[in-house]
Scaffold this active site. Structure first.
Site, mmCIF file in Angstrom:
data_model
loop_
_atom_site.group_PDB
_atom_site.id
_atom_site.type_symbol
_atom_site.label_atom_id
_atom_site.label_comp_id
_atom_site.label_asym_id
_atom_site.label_seq_id
_atom_site.Cartn_x
_atom_site.Cartn_y
_atom_site.Cartn_z
ATOM 1 N N ARG A 42 -0.085 9.880 1.542
ATOM 2 C CA ARG A 42 0.622 9.240 2.120
ATOM 3 C C ARG A 42 2.217 9.676 2.346
ATOM 4 O O ARG A 42 3.014 9.147 2.703
ATOM 5 C CB ARG A 42 1.106 7.891 1.287
ATOM 6 N N ARG A 68 -3.553 -12.372 0.904
ATOM 7 C CA ARG A 68 -4.663 -11.679 0.326
ATOM 8 C C ARG A 68 -4.854 -12.086 -1.081
ATOM 9 O O ARG A 68 -4.050 -12.388 -2.003
ATOM 10 C CB ARG A 68 -4.308 -10.192 0.407
HETATM 11 P P1 ADP Z 1 -1.541 -1.172 0.482
HETATM 12 O O1 ADP Z 1 -2.774 -2.291 0.185
HETATM 13 O O2 ADP Z 1 -0.456 -1.799 0.546
HETATM 14 O O3 ADP Z 1 -1.993 -0.214 1.603
HETATM 15 P P2 ADP Z 1 -2.297 0.385 -1.870
HETATM 16 O O4 ADP Z 1 -3.307 -0.460 -2.546
HETATM 17 O O5 ADP Z 1 -3.132 1.474 -1.126
HETATM 18 O O6 ADP Z 1 -1.240 -0.306 -1.016
HETATM 19 O O7 ADP Z 1 -1.377 0.972 -2.793
HETATM 20 C C1 ADP Z 1 -0.521 0.186 -3.552
HETATM 21 C C2 ADP Z 1 0.596 1.073 -4.263
HETATM 22 O O8 ADP Z 1 0.113 2.137 -5.071
HETATM 23 C C3 ADP Z 1 1.514 1.889 -3.305
HETATM 24 O O9 ADP Z 1 2.626 0.833 -2.937
HETATM 25 C C4 ADP Z 1 2.086 2.934 -4.259
HETATM 26 O O10 ADP Z 1 3.088 2.331 -5.194
HETATM 27 C C5 ADP Z 1 0.815 3.557 -4.818
HETATM 28 N N1 ADP Z 1 0.241 4.257 -4.115
HETATM 29 C C6 ADP Z 1 -1.168 4.235 -3.496
HETATM 30 N N2 ADP Z 1 -1.657 5.264 -2.868
HETATM 31 C C7 ADP Z 1 -0.422 6.383 -3.075
HETATM 32 C C8 ADP Z 1 -0.273 7.608 -2.549
HETATM 33 N N3 ADP Z 1 -1.148 8.205 -1.826
HETATM 34 N N4 ADP Z 1 1.057 8.049 -2.872
HETATM 35 C C9 ADP Z 1 2.032 7.449 -3.541
HETATM 36 N N5 ADP Z 1 1.734 6.370 -4.101
HETATM 37 C C10 ADP Z 1 0.767 5.660 -4.041
HETATM 38 P P1 ADP Z 2 -5.233 -2.700 3.454
HETATM 39 O O1 ADP Z 2 -6.243 -2.116 2.725
HETATM 40 O O2 ADP Z 2 -4.849 -1.978 4.620
HETATM 41 O O3 ADP Z 2 -3.847 -2.914 2.659
HETATM 42 P P2 ADP Z 2 -6.742 -5.093 3.595
HETATM 43 O O4 ADP Z 2 -8.045 -4.663 4.391
HETATM 44 O O5 ADP Z 2 -6.579 -5.815 2.197
HETATM 45 O O6 ADP Z 2 -5.499 -4.184 4.140
HETATM 46 O O7 ADP Z 2 -6.301 -6.548 4.439
HETATM 47 C C1 ADP Z 2 -5.133 -7.435 4.023
HETATM 48 C C2 ADP Z 2 -5.681 -8.693 4.257
HETATM 49 O O8 ADP Z 2 -5.867 -8.998 5.438
HETATM 50 C C3 ADP Z 2 -6.882 -9.005 3.246
HETATM 51 O O9 ADP Z 2 -6.458 -10.260 2.965
HETATM 52 C C4 ADP Z 2 -7.885 -9.101 4.383
HETATM 53 O O10 ADP Z 2 -8.841 -10.026 4.215
HETATM 54 C C5 ADP Z 2 -7.226 -9.527 5.663
HETATM 55 N N1 ADP Z 2 -7.682 -8.859 6.782
HETATM 56 C C6 ADP Z 2 -8.238 -7.327 7.088
HETATM 57 N N2 ADP Z 2 -8.470 -7.338 8.061
HETATM 58 C C7 ADP Z 2 -8.082 -8.263 9.010
HETATM 59 C C8 ADP Z 2 -8.138 -8.754 10.392
HETATM 60 N N3 ADP Z 2 -8.626 -7.727 11.321
HETATM 61 N N4 ADP Z 2 -7.678 -9.652 10.741
HETATM 62 C C9 ADP Z 2 -7.136 -10.646 10.087
HETATM 63 N N5 ADP Z 2 -7.124 -10.580 8.557
HETATM 64 C C10 ADP Z 2 -7.616 -9.436 8.188
#
Ligand code: ADP
Ligand code: ADP
Ligand code: ADP
Length: 213
Positions: free
Chosen positions: A88, A127
């Site tokens: 990231r 979500r």
């Molecule tokens: P999202 O669903 O928003 O993509 P993640 O579940 O991947 O978020 O990450 C949640 C939180 O965990 C981020 O907001 C950050 O605080 C931390 N985090 C996850 N991956 C990383 C990374 N590669 N570097 C730094 N912080 C991270």
């Molecule tokens: P990320 O891991 O990138 O943070 P998620 O896969 O968890 O994102 O998706 C975020 C939210 O949007 C979840 O509640 C998921 O069910 C929904 N979602 C994921 N892909 C789509 C899509 N293509 N269209 C609409 N909703 C989606």
């Protein structure tokens, strides 16, 4: 295959990961899932990561690089992997290059989940996740069969503490400032595929399969 998924919060990385994992027999390493598990278990790592996560800021590069370095040793990750939410920052990407060089491998493809910020608030605030597996649902776009319950295990779903409109704002700022340069970093190497992440989940899956075929 050795894949990286990059995209803002809510772009669909976690939704597509299990499908890619099943199709290509890869290991799926999601730093966010691993950090949340560490926070829940109150491990030293979790205690260090919690404050930044609650605020929607990135945790330190050294912490996440350490987690990935350790996880890549798993037997299931030797033939390929999906890195979901890592790297990231450009520093993390550089350290990953060194880690992979030391293991005699490299990244094959970077899937960039391209999506407009305006769509993400509705995705994030709707979500619901099953913490043990990382599976995500959505009240409107991907509702579970029984409301509030995981389809596979029947266990309760939760909403993430950082899935609020206010914390999303900081997470998006972090994405644009710190993570978008990572896309440029890989684009220079020529292995980025842009996915139209605004499409419905099945359409995104089809694009992923085309990109990987
Ligand atoms: P999202 O669903 O928003 O993509 P993640 O579940 O991947 O978020 O990450 C949640 C939180 O965990 C981020 O907001 C950050 O605080 C931390 N985090 C996850 N991956 C990383 C990374 N590669 N570097 C730094 N912080 C991270
Ligand atoms: P990320 O891991 O990138 O943070 P998620 O896969 O968890 O994102 O998706 C975020 C939210 O949007 C979840 O509640 C998921 O069910 C929904 N979602 C994921 N892909 C789509 C899509 N293509 N269209 C609409 N909703 C989606
Ligand atoms: P392994 O490849 O060793 O079997 P796991 O399947 O246990 O690994 O999961 C590796 C990581 O992926 C864990 O952090 C876990 O929380 C996360 N994960 C597992 N299943 C899913 C899923 N369906 N959606 C999102 N994340 C998942």
């Amino acid at each position: 295959k050795r894949l990286i998924l990059i995209g803002p919060p809510g772009s669909g990385k976690g939704t597509q990961s299990p499908i890619i994992k099943d199709e290509y027999c890869l290991c799926h390493l999601a730093t966010g899932d691993m950090l949340r598990a560490a926070v829940a278990a109150k491990t030293p790592l979790g205690i260090k990561a919690k404050e930044a996560m609650d605020k929607g800021e990135l945790v330190s590069d050294d912490l996440v690089v350490g987690i990935i370095d350790e996880a890549l040793k798993k037997p299931s990750c030797q033939k390929g992997f999906i890195l979901d939410g890592f790297p990231r920052t450009v520093v993390q990407a550089e350290k990953l290059d060194v880690m992979l060089q030391n293991r005699g491998t490299k990244v094959d493809k970077v899937l960039n989940f391209a999506i407009d910020d305006a769509i993400l608030e509705e995705r994030i605030t709707g979500r619901w996740i099953h913490p043990a597996s990382g599976r995500s649902y959505h009240t409107k776009f991907a509702p579970p069969k029984v409301p509030g319950t995981d389809d596979v295990t029947g266990e309760p779903l939760i909403q993430r503490k950082d899935d609020t409109a206010a914390v999303l704002k900081s997470r998006l700022e972090a994405f644009h400032r710190q993570t978008e340069p990572v896309i440029d970093y890989y684009a220079k190497k020529g292995n980025v595929v842009n996915l139209p992440a605004e499409k419905p989940p099945q359409a995104v899956t089809a694009e992923v399969k085309t990109a990987l075929s």
